[in-house]
Design a protein around this motif. Structure first.
Motif, PDB file in Angstrom:
ATOM      1  N   LEU A  98       0.917  -1.139  -0.078  1.00  0.00           N
ATOM      2  CA  LEU A  98      -0.065   0.038  -0.073  1.00  0.00           C
ATOM      3  C   LEU A  98       0.902   1.227   0.048  1.00  0.00           C
ATOM      4  CD1 LEU A  98      -2.685  -1.069   2.565  1.00  0.00           C
ATOM      5  CD2 LEU A  98      -2.820  -0.495   0.127  1.00  0.00           C
ATOM      6  N   GLU A  99       1.982   1.189   0.516  1.00  0.00           N
ATOM      7  CA  GLU A  99       2.638   2.402   1.088  1.00  0.00           C
ATOM      8  C   GLU A  99       2.997   3.352  -0.301  1.00  0.00           C
ATOM      9  OE1 GLU A  99       7.059   3.678   3.072  1.00  0.00           O
ATOM     10  OE2 GLU A  99       6.127   1.817   3.374  1.00  0.00           O
ATOM     11  N   PRO A 100       3.606   2.783  -1.394  1.00  0.00           N
ATOM     12  CA  PRO A 100       4.118   3.600  -2.381  1.00  0.00           C
ATOM     13  C   PRO A 100       2.824   4.112  -3.317  1.00  0.00           C
ATOM     14  CG  PRO A 100       4.459   1.263  -2.989  1.00  0.00           C
ATOM     15  CD  PRO A 100       3.958   1.204  -1.418  1.00  0.00           C
ATOM     16  N   GLU A 101       1.560   3.584  -2.882  1.00  0.00           N
ATOM     17  CA  GLU A 101       0.442   3.804  -3.855  1.00  0.00           C
ATOM     18  C   GLU A 101      -0.668   5.099  -2.954  1.00  0.00           C
ATOM     19  OE1 GLU A 101       0.268   2.911  -6.622  1.00  0.00           O
ATOM     20  OE2 GLU A 101       1.885   1.553  -6.368  1.00  0.00           O
ATOM     21  N   LEU A 102      -0.001   5.286  -1.872  1.00  0.00           N
ATOM     22  CA  LEU A 102      -0.762   6.047  -1.019  1.00  0.00           C
ATOM     23  C   LEU A 102      -0.562   7.748  -1.329  1.00  0.00           C
ATOM     24  CD1 LEU A 102      -1.071   4.328   2.149  1.00  0.00           C
ATOM     25  CD2 LEU A 102      -3.006   4.437   0.686  1.00  0.00           C
ATOM     26  N   PRO A 103      -1.492   8.714  -1.199  1.00  0.00           N
ATOM     27  CA  PRO A 103      -1.118   9.988  -1.493  1.00  0.00           C
ATOM     28  C   PRO A 103      -0.115  10.439  -0.323  1.00  0.00           C
ATOM     29  CG  PRO A 103      -3.501   9.738  -1.201  1.00  0.00           C
ATOM     30  CD  PRO A 103      -2.796   8.328  -0.904  1.00  0.00           C
ATOM     31  N   PRO A 104       0.715  11.602  -0.588  1.00  0.00           N
ATOM     32  CA  PRO A 104       1.822  11.922   0.290  1.00  0.00           C
ATOM     33  C   PRO A 104       1.315  12.408   1.452  1.00  0.00           C
ATOM     34  CG  PRO A 104       1.478  13.568  -1.631  1.00  0.00           C
ATOM     35  CD  PRO A 104       0.676  12.265  -1.679  1.00  0.00           C
ATOM     36  N   ASN A 105       0.059  12.954   1.761  1.00  0.00           N
ATOM     37  CA  ASN A 105      -0.414  13.416   2.913  1.00  0.00           C
ATOM     38  C   ASN A 105      -0.658  12.473   4.131  1.00  0.00           C
ATOM     39  OD1 ASN A 105      -2.695  12.797   1.380  1.00  0.00           O
ATOM     40  ND2 ASN A 105      -4.119  13.595   2.985  1.00  0.00           N
ATOM     41  N   ILE A 106      -0.698  11.017   3.576  1.00  0.00           N
ATOM     42  CA  ILE A 106      -1.024   9.687   4.457  1.00  0.00           C
ATOM     43  C   ILE A 106       0.352   9.395   5.232  1.00  0.00           C
ATOM     44  CG2 ILE A 106      -1.547   7.392   4.543  1.00  0.00           C
ATOM     45  CD1 ILE A 106      -3.823   9.302   3.831  1.00  0.00           C
ATOM     46  N   GLU A 107       0.313   9.477   6.286  1.00  0.00           N
ATOM     47  CA  GLU A 107       1.446   9.151   7.300  1.00  0.00           C
ATOM     48  C   GLU A 107       1.991   8.186   8.062  1.00  0.00           C
ATOM     49  OE1 GLU A 107       1.864  12.868   9.801  1.00  0.00           O
ATOM     50  OE2 GLU A 107       1.955  14.219   8.267  1.00  0.00           O
ATOM     51  N   ALA A 108       0.643   7.306   8.311  1.00  0.00           N
ATOM     52  CA  ALA A 108       0.579   6.090   8.952  1.00  0.00           C
ATOM     53  C   ALA A 108      -0.447   4.985   8.281  1.00  0.00           C
ATOM     54  CB  ALA A 108       0.424   6.245  10.567  1.00  0.00           C
ATOM     55  N   VAL A 109      -0.408   3.854   8.204  1.00  0.00           N
ATOM     56  CA  VAL A 109      -1.254   2.931   7.679  1.00  0.00           C
ATOM     57  C   VAL A 109      -1.277   1.798   8.853  1.00  0.00           C
ATOM     58  CG1 VAL A 109      -1.816   1.214   6.202  1.00  0.00           C
ATOM     59  CG2 VAL A 109      -0.568   3.397   5.610  1.00  0.00           C
ATOM     60  N   GLY A 110      -2.620   1.307   9.286  1.00  0.00           N
ATOM     61  CA  GLY A 110      -2.783   0.231  10.163  1.00  0.00           C
ATOM     62  C   GLY A 110      -3.676  -0.724   9.197  1.00  0.00           C
ATOM     63  N   VAL A 111      -3.397  -1.866   9.289  1.00  0.00           N
ATOM     64  CA  VAL A 111      -4.165  -2.971   8.623  1.00  0.00           C
ATOM     65  C   VAL A 111      -4.491  -4.181   9.554  1.00  0.00           C
ATOM     66  CG1 VAL A 111      -3.802  -5.018   7.126  1.00  0.00           C
ATOM     67  CG2 VAL A 111      -2.959  -2.759   6.470  1.00  0.00           C
ATOM     68  N   TYR A 112      -5.771  -4.284   9.538  1.00  0.00           N
ATOM     69  CA  TYR A 112      -6.467  -5.577  10.087  1.00  0.00           C
ATOM     70  C   TYR A 112      -6.505  -6.620   9.310  1.00  0.00           C
ATOM     71  CZ  TYR A 112      -8.038  -2.651  14.141  1.00  0.00           C
ATOM     72  OH  TYR A 112      -8.052  -1.785  15.415  1.00  0.00           O
ATOM     73  N   ILE A 113      -6.041  -7.844   9.437  1.00  0.00           N
ATOM     74  CA  ILE A 113      -6.442  -9.111   8.744  1.00  0.00           C
ATOM     75  C   ILE A 113      -7.127 -10.058   9.574  1.00  0.00           C
ATOM     76  CG2 ILE A 113      -5.718 -10.878   7.235  1.00  0.00           C
ATOM     77  CD1 ILE A 113      -3.492  -9.193   5.968  1.00  0.00           C
ATOM     78  N   TYR A 114      -8.248 -10.414   9.325  1.00  0.00           N
ATOM     79  CA  TYR A 114      -8.736 -11.441  10.080  1.00  0.00           C
ATOM     80  C   TYR A 114      -8.653 -13.010   9.687  1.00  0.00           C
ATOM     81  CZ  TYR A 114     -11.648  -7.591  12.030  1.00  0.00           C
ATOM     82  OH  TYR A 114     -11.626  -6.252  12.637  1.00  0.00           O
ATOM     83  N   GLU A 115      -8.188 -13.770  10.318  1.00  0.00           N
ATOM     84  CA  GLU A 115      -7.862 -15.222  10.029  1.00  0.00           C
ATOM     85  C   GLU A 115      -8.991 -15.956  10.385  1.00  0.00           C
ATOM     86  OE1 GLU A 115      -4.009 -17.274   9.912  1.00  0.00           O
ATOM     87  OE2 GLU A 115      -4.807 -18.145  11.538  1.00  0.00           O
ATOM     88  N   GLY A 116     -10.077 -15.957   9.705  1.00  0.00           N
ATOM     89  CA  GLY A 116     -11.420 -16.520  10.202  1.00  0.00           C
ATOM     90  C   GLY A 116     -12.242 -15.804  10.863  1.00  0.00           C
ATOM     91  N   TYR A 117     -12.965 -16.321  11.971  1.00  0.00           N
ATOM     92  CA  TYR A 117     -13.863 -15.406  12.730  1.00  0.00           C
ATOM     93  C   TYR A 117     -13.286 -15.180  13.936  1.00  0.00           C
ATOM     94  CZ  TYR A 117     -17.869 -14.344  15.449  1.00  0.00           C
ATOM     95  OH  TYR A 117     -18.851 -13.790  16.246  1.00  0.00           O
ATOM     96  N   ASN A 118     -13.342 -13.508  14.506  1.00  0.00           N
ATOM     97  CA  ASN A 118     -12.941 -13.256  15.651  1.00  0.00           C
ATOM     98  C   ASN A 118     -11.520 -13.299  15.979  1.00  0.00           C
ATOM     99  OD1 ASN A 118     -13.918 -11.491  17.445  1.00  0.00           O
ATOM    100  ND2 ASN A 118     -14.608 -13.323  19.072  1.00  0.00           N
ATOM    101  N   LYS A 119     -10.656 -13.310  15.095  1.00  0.00           N
ATOM    102  CA  LYS A 119      -9.311 -13.468  15.439  1.00  0.00           C
ATOM    103  C   LYS A 119      -8.354 -12.910  14.079  1.00  0.00           C
ATOM    104  CE  LYS A 119      -8.715 -18.404  14.445  1.00  0.00           C
ATOM    105  NZ  LYS A 119      -7.891 -18.385  13.370  1.00  0.00           N
ATOM    106  N   GLY A 120      -7.269 -12.393  14.485  1.00  0.00           N
ATOM    107  CA  GLY A 120      -6.561 -11.744  13.379  1.00  0.00           C
ATOM    108  C   GLY A 120      -5.215 -11.148  13.933  1.00  0.00           C
ATOM    109  N   SER A 121      -4.802 -10.294  13.065  1.00  0.00           N
ATOM    110  CA  SER A 121      -3.624  -9.282  13.365  1.00  0.00           C
ATOM    111  C   SER A 121      -4.033  -7.889  13.121  1.00  0.00           C
ATOM    112  CB  SER A 121      -2.656  -9.800  12.436  1.00  0.00           C
ATOM    113  OG  SER A 121      -1.314  -8.936  12.600  1.00  0.00           O
TER     114      SER A 121
END
Length: 270
Positions: free
Chosen positions: A238-261
Motif C-alpha cells: 500500500l505504501e508507495p500507492e498512497l497520497p503523500p499526506n498519508i503518514e501512517a497505515v494500520g491493517v487488520y487481517i482477520y484469519e477466520g472468525y473473531n481473530k487476526g492481526s
C-alpha cells in the motif's frame, strides 16, 4: 463481521525508535527530535506530585517534557509544575493557550493542517489463500483460510478530507488482489525447481514435506507466513500507492472468525 467504530486520531498509536507505543504524533515528533539531537529519554516516566503518581511523557538528562493533548494534560501539567518547578516544560496546541497561557515554559505550535484518520472495510476486501507454518504443530500441514481486511489511514487533512474513500478503496483492493488464491510460504523453504516452479521443502512436527508449486501461484515472504506477516506485507504494497499526506497505515487481517492481526506502520517517507 461486526462493524468497527470510526478510528479517531486519538485512538491511533505510533512506535518510536525504542519500541515505545506513543499516543499521538506530537509525542512521536518529540521523540524523533530528542533522538536527532542525541538526547536519551525515558517515556512515561513516573513521578510523585501532589500526593499521587503521575506519568510524564519524556524524561531526559536535563529535564522533563509533557505533551499537552487534552484538558486532563493541562491539570496534570499544573500539578507537575507546582511540584517540580523549572525542571519541566510542555508542548501543546494553541487551543490550550487560554488554560495555561500564563506559564512561560509552554511551547505552542500552529496546527493549520488538522490531523485525521479514517478506516475502510468493504465486502470486496477478502482473499482466499493457503499457507504452512512449519514451527506450529497444528499449522505445519498445508491448509487455507478466507480472510477479510480493514485498513486505517492517518495523516494531514486538507479541506476537511484525509483522502477520497473511492480512491483509497481502489488502492486497497488492488493490493489485496495480489494475495488472492496464493500459497504463502517463508522464502527460506522455497528453491528454484523445474522451469516455472518452486520446490518447497521443510521439516516440521508432522514430518518432512516436499511440494512443487507453480511460481505464479506462490507468494514468498521474508518470514513465516503468519497473519502478522501478511498484514506487514500488505502495508508494504500500500505504501508507495498512497497520497503523500498519508503518514501512517494500520491493517487488520482477520484469519477466520473473531481473530487476526493488527499491524500499524508509519509511512517511511512521511
Amino acid at each position: 463481521m461486526t462493524s468497527e467504530p470510526a478510528v479517531l486520531d486519538s485512538d491511533f498509536r505510533y512506535l518510536d525508535g525504542k519500541g515505545n507505543l506513543l499516543r499521538t504524533r506530537t509525542e512521536l515528533a518529540v521523540a524523533k527530535m530528542l533522538s536527532f539531537l542525541g538526547h536519551d529519554y525515558e517515556y512515561n516516566h513516573k513521578v510523585q506530585a501532589g500526593g499521587q503518581d503521575l506519568a510524564v511523557d519524556f524524561k531526559t538528562d536535563t529535564g522533563l517534557i509533557e505533551v499537552i493533548d487534552g484538558d486532563e494534560d493541562v491539570e496534570k501539567y499544573r500539578a507537575l509544575k507546582k511540584e517540580l518547578g523549572g525542571s519541566i516544560m510542555a508542548i501543546g496546541r494553541p487551543k490550550y493557550h487560554s488554560r495555561i497561557g500564563e506559564l512561560q515554559d509552554v511551547v505552542f505550535y500552529d496546527g493549520d493542517s488538522p490531523q485525521g484518520s479514517i478506516f475502510i472495510e468493504d465486502q470486496s476486501f477478502t482473499f482466499d489463500y493457503a499457507h504452512v507454518l512449519p514451527l506450529v504443530d497444528k499449522c505445519s500441514v498445508l491448509h487455507g483460510h478466507t480472510s477479510s481486511v480493514m485498513v486505517e489511514l492517518a495523516g494531514q487533512m486538507k479541506d476537511g478530507m484525509l483522502v477520497d474513500f473511492g480512491k483509497a478503496k481502489g488502492i486497497i483492493k488492488q493490493a489485496i488482489s495480489s494475495f488472492d488464491h496464493k500459497f504463502f510460504v517463508h522464502d527460506k523453504y522455497a528453491h528454484e525447481g523445474s522451469p516455472g516452479h518452486y520446490d518447497v521443502s521443510f521439516k516440521g512436527p508432522r514430518g518432512e514435506f516436499h511440494l512443487t508449486i507453480p511460481v505464479d501461484t506462490a507468494y514468498l515472504l521474508p518470514g513465516e507466513a503468519t497473519v502478522e506477516s501478511l498484514s506487514s506485507e500488505l502495508i508494504r504494497l500500500l505504501e508507495p500507492e498512497l497520497p503523500p499526506n498519508i503518514e501512517a497505515v494500520g491493517v487488520y487481517i482477520y484469519e477466520g472468525y473473531n481473530k487476526g492481526s493488527h499491524i500499524v506502520s508509519r509511512i517511511s517517507g512521511a
